[in-house]
Design an enzyme around this catalytic site. Structure first.
Site, PDB file in Angstrom:
ATOM      1  N   HIS A 289       0.868  -1.175   0.000  1.00 21.91           N
ATOM      2  CA  HIS A 289       0.000   0.000   0.000  1.00 21.91           C
ATOM      3  C   HIS A 289       0.911   1.233   0.000  1.00 21.91           C
ATOM      4  O   HIS A 289       2.029   1.181   0.519  1.00 21.91           O
ATOM      5  CB  HIS A 289      -0.865   0.075   1.258  1.00 21.91           C
ATOM      6  CG  HIS A 289      -1.762  -1.097   1.478  1.00 21.91           C
ATOM      7  ND1 HIS A 289      -1.344  -2.244   2.109  1.00 21.91           N
ATOM      8  CD2 HIS A 289      -3.065  -1.289   1.163  1.00 21.91           C
ATOM      9  CE1 HIS A 289      -2.352  -3.092   2.183  1.00 21.91           C
ATOM     10  NE2 HIS A 289      -3.404  -2.547   1.610  1.00 21.91           N
TER      11      HIS A 289
ATOM     12  N   GLU B 232     -10.486  -6.956  -4.129  1.00 24.86           N
ATOM     13  CA  GLU B 232     -10.272  -7.944  -3.069  1.00 24.86           C
ATOM     14  C   GLU B 232     -11.430  -7.907  -2.075  1.00 24.86           C
ATOM     15  O   GLU B 232     -11.539  -6.977  -1.283  1.00 24.86           O
ATOM     16  CB  GLU B 232      -8.964  -7.655  -2.337  1.00 24.86           C
ATOM     17  CG  GLU B 232      -8.692  -8.592  -1.189  1.00 24.86           C
ATOM     18  CD  GLU B 232      -7.492  -8.175  -0.351  1.00 24.86           C
ATOM     19  OE1 GLU B 232      -7.198  -8.875   0.630  1.00 24.86           O
ATOM     20  OE2 GLU B 232      -6.862  -7.147  -0.664  1.00 24.86           O
TER      21      GLU B 232
ATOM     22  N   ASP C  15       2.303   2.067   3.322  1.00 29.16           N
ATOM     23  CA  ASP C  15       3.265   1.100   3.875  1.00 29.16           C
ATOM     24  C   ASP C  15       4.685   1.581   3.633  1.00 29.16           C
ATOM     25  O   ASP C  15       5.546   1.483   4.513  1.00 29.16           O
ATOM     26  CB  ASP C  15       3.137  -0.275   3.197  1.00 29.16           C
ATOM     27  CG  ASP C  15       1.808  -0.937   3.425  1.00 29.16           C
ATOM     28  OD1 ASP C  15       1.209  -0.699   4.482  1.00 29.16           O
ATOM     29  OD2 ASP C  15       1.376  -1.685   2.540  1.00 29.16           O
TER      30      ASP C  15
END
Length: 255
Positions: A100, A231, A103
């Site tokens: 991400h 997802e 991150d």
């Protein structure tokens, strides 16, 4: 300087090996049904679990102490972490990684500062990809951690939040494209509801579809050839989520 100086590349040694740091059953070069196991099993290291997890739970603080991480949310620490990540991935022998945006680089006080931070760290990621041959499987935008997304990102009741989410996806797409990502993932952890009392299902789903269509259009503008993935994760964290596993016939025509 190595972060794991005592650990060499993890190799296949077979099921009888007593070496804890070895593959017992995964032999990357073994051919199965005409393909190597490396081709069948395209492992990717998830940046958030492996390098951003701290060991916290609802009842306690983080317990993971990493000598190469000073615990700060600085860009310099993010750059150091990226180099350590690639040493780890290289020694593990995984061909891919994924992340991400938040991150790999800290969020700034504004969107412009956040984008600048991301660009600085992306330079390191690109250098490490060239050095190791490790590729980006997919990138994505974190549209769930910041409190602004408490009522959703694309499905938020705030036009300002929708606009910010769109801008964040735009930048994450650019970075994924720059790094040669094979795909881009949408996970709408906040795109949902816990009660129908303050929910307008039709409007919220239309807004979510609008963001996805905008992303498809921008993908074409960029020339990004990677696949888009949605997802689904039911009830994480919202009780009812708009991300689901639709039948092919239910997919919007442009996604």
């Amino acid at each position: 300087m190595s972060a794991f100086p005592k650990i060499t590349k993890i190799n296949y040694e077979g099921p009888k090996s007593k070496n804890a740091l070895t593959f017992k059953h995964y032999n990357a070069s073994e051919r199965v049904a005409g393909k190597t196991m490396r081709e069948h099993l395209r492992f990717a290291v998830c940046y958030w679990h492996t390098f951003r997890g701290t060991g916290t739970d609802p009842f306690g603080a983080g317990t993971m102490l990493r000598p190469w991480d000073d615990g700060s949310n600085s860009v310099a620490n993010a750059q150091k972490r990226a180099r350590v990540a690639f040493e780890f991935i290289e020694k593990l022998g995984a061909p891919f990684y994924c992340f991400h945006d938040r991150d790999v680089a800290p969020e700034g006080r504004s969107l412009a500062e956040s984008n600048k931070n991301l660009d600085v760290v992306v330079k390191v990621l690109k250098e490490e990809q060239r050095r190791t041959g490790i590729k980006l499987l997919w990138g994505t935008a974190n549209l769930f951690s910041n409190p602004r997304y408490v009522h959703g990102a694309a499905t938020s009741c705030s036009a300002d939040v929708f606009a910010f989410a769109g801008a964040q996806v735009k930048k994450a797409l650019e970075v994924t494209h720059e790094l040669g990502g094979a795909g881009y993932v949408f996970w709408g952890g906040r795109e949902g509801y816990s009660t129908l009392l303050n929910t307008d299902l039709k409007r919220e789903q239309e807004h979510l579809a609008k963001l996805l269509h905008m992303a498809v259009d921008y993908k074409k503008t960029l020339g990004f050839k990677g696949q888009f993935f949605i997802e689904p994760k039911p009830k994480e964290p919202t009780k009812h989520q708009y991300d689901s596993t639709p039948r092919v016939s239910e997919l919007p025509p442009r996604v």
